[in-house]
Design a protein around this motif. Structure first.
Motif, PDB file in Angstrom:
ATOM      1  N   TRP A  94       0.815  -1.214   0.000  1.00  0.00           N
ATOM      2  CA  TRP A  94       0.000   0.000   0.000  1.00  0.00           C
ATOM      3  C   TRP A  94       0.852   1.269   0.000  1.00  0.00           C
ATOM      4  N   GLU A  95       2.008   1.220   0.675  1.00  0.00           N
ATOM      5  CA  GLU A  95       2.816   2.430   0.748  1.00  0.00           C
ATOM      6  C   GLU A  95       3.411   2.808  -0.606  1.00  0.00           C
ATOM      7  N   THR A 146      -1.965   7.652  -3.664  1.00  0.00           N
ATOM      8  CA  THR A 146      -3.301   7.845  -3.118  1.00  0.00           C
ATOM      9  C   THR A 146      -3.739   9.291  -3.340  1.00  0.00           C
ATOM     10  N   GLN A 177      -3.208   5.857   7.572  1.00  0.00           N
ATOM     11  CA  GLN A 177      -2.055   5.009   7.832  1.00  0.00           C
ATOM     12  C   GLN A 177      -1.989   3.922   6.771  1.00  0.00           C
ATOM     13  N   THR A 178      -0.803   3.633   6.331  1.00  0.00           N
ATOM     14  CA  THR A 178      -0.628   2.574   5.350  1.00  0.00           C
ATOM     15  C   THR A 178      -0.617   1.230   6.033  1.00  0.00           C
ATOM     16  N   ALA A 198       1.588  -1.005   5.644  1.00  0.00           N
ATOM     17  CA  ALA A 198       2.947  -1.264   6.119  1.00  0.00           C
ATOM     18  C   ALA A 198       3.189  -0.619   7.485  1.00  0.00           C
ATOM     19  N   GLN A 199       2.671   0.602   7.654  1.00  0.00           N
ATOM     20  CA  GLN A 199       2.842   1.283   8.932  1.00  0.00           C
ATOM     21  C   GLN A 199       2.122   0.556  10.056  1.00  0.00           C
TER      22      GLN A 199
END
Length: 278
Positions: free
Chosen positions: A240-241, A245, A270-271, A273-274
């Protein structure tokens, strides 16, 4: 409903059809949809049908001794193109005889046909014939035709079949295509008719009825499902990061005025990955 597929390769032809015509809670109909017109040493022609069963059967019965405007029957046509023309005229003849009466009962004249084979002196050829009697021929850019519930089994054929594909590989692909359809649509069902024709054999030598006891088909169904899951699990999840977006986020619909707002500090976007890092 039904699902039929016909494939044309350099090595020959593959035809596969199911046999289900209707499926309900307490009534399942089974009729064979693959028919062979064979004069060994001279010609082999295969006809598969979808659509209204009574129309299909009328065309099949008529075709045996029907003579077209060119003076040929399917038994005397000099090539497969002329044989397809005879087939188209037979479809129109049945339409002229029955369409008006069917319309009075709210029934459309609906039939689709895959017709292919080989006549001595020419190559294998494959056609799709429509309710109006017109038809298309398969060429190297489009090596197969489907009729009936075609969408579920199409992706595997598009990825695998080419003019250079062997007959065994094409038969395997056709069966996987059928399995995908069986899993997704109850209106398609066993047993299956599978015919594999080798170029210049001018006779039917490889034909099998595939039912629920067929060991190869059961192995193929389970192996294909397991391999699909294995490949799926081997593909990485979305990063996703790394995806761009929109700064404004998703399109949000406001609540009605009658809904009291809850005032809280908005959480930052928030992604994935985060989230995992936390």
């Amino acid at each position: 409903m039904t699902y039929c597929v016909g494939m044309r390769m350099n090595a020959g032809l593959v035809f596969l059809s199911d046999s289900r015509t209707n499926a309900g809670v307490d009534h399942i109909g089974t009729f064979r949809k693959l028919n062979v017109f064979e004069n060994p040493g001279d010609r082999v022609m295969v006809m598969m049908t979808a659509g209204n069963l009574s129309i299909s059967q009328s065309i099949r019965q008529m075709l045996g001794d029907f003579v077209g405007s060119n003076g040929h029957s399917i038994w005397t046509a000099p090539n497969m193109f002329e044989a397809a023309r005879v087939m188209g005229e037979a479809v129109r003849s049945v339409h002229d005889r029955e369409a008006a009466q069917l319309k009075e009962f709210g029934i459309d004249f609906n039939v689709a046909i895959i017709f292919g084979g080989q006549i001595h002196g020419e190559k294998c050829r494959l056609f799709q014939i429509y309710s109006a009697g017109n038809f298309l021929e398969s060429h190297d850019e489009n090596t197969y035709f489907q009729i009936g519930e075609s969408k579920y089994g199409k992706p595997i054929i598009d990825r695998v079949i080419s003019p250079q594909t062997s007959l065994d590989e094409a038969a395997k692909c056709a069966l996987i295509s059928m399995d995908s359809t069986l899993r997704s649509n109850i209106s398609v069902g066993l047993p299956l008719d599978l015919l594999v024709y080798e170029t210049d054999s001018l006779a039917v030598t490889r034909f099998v009825v595939v039912d629920e006891k067929n060991q190869y088909f059961q192995m193929l169904r389970s192996t294909w499902g397991e391999q699909l899951k294995h490949v799926f699990e081997g593909i990485e999840a979305p990063a996703w990061e790394a995806m761009p977006t929109r700064a404004s986020g998703p399109v949000r619909m406001p609540p009605p005025l009658t809904v009291a707002p809850v005032v809280t500090a908005p959480a930052p976007l928030q992604t994935v990955a985060q989230q995992f890092n936390h």
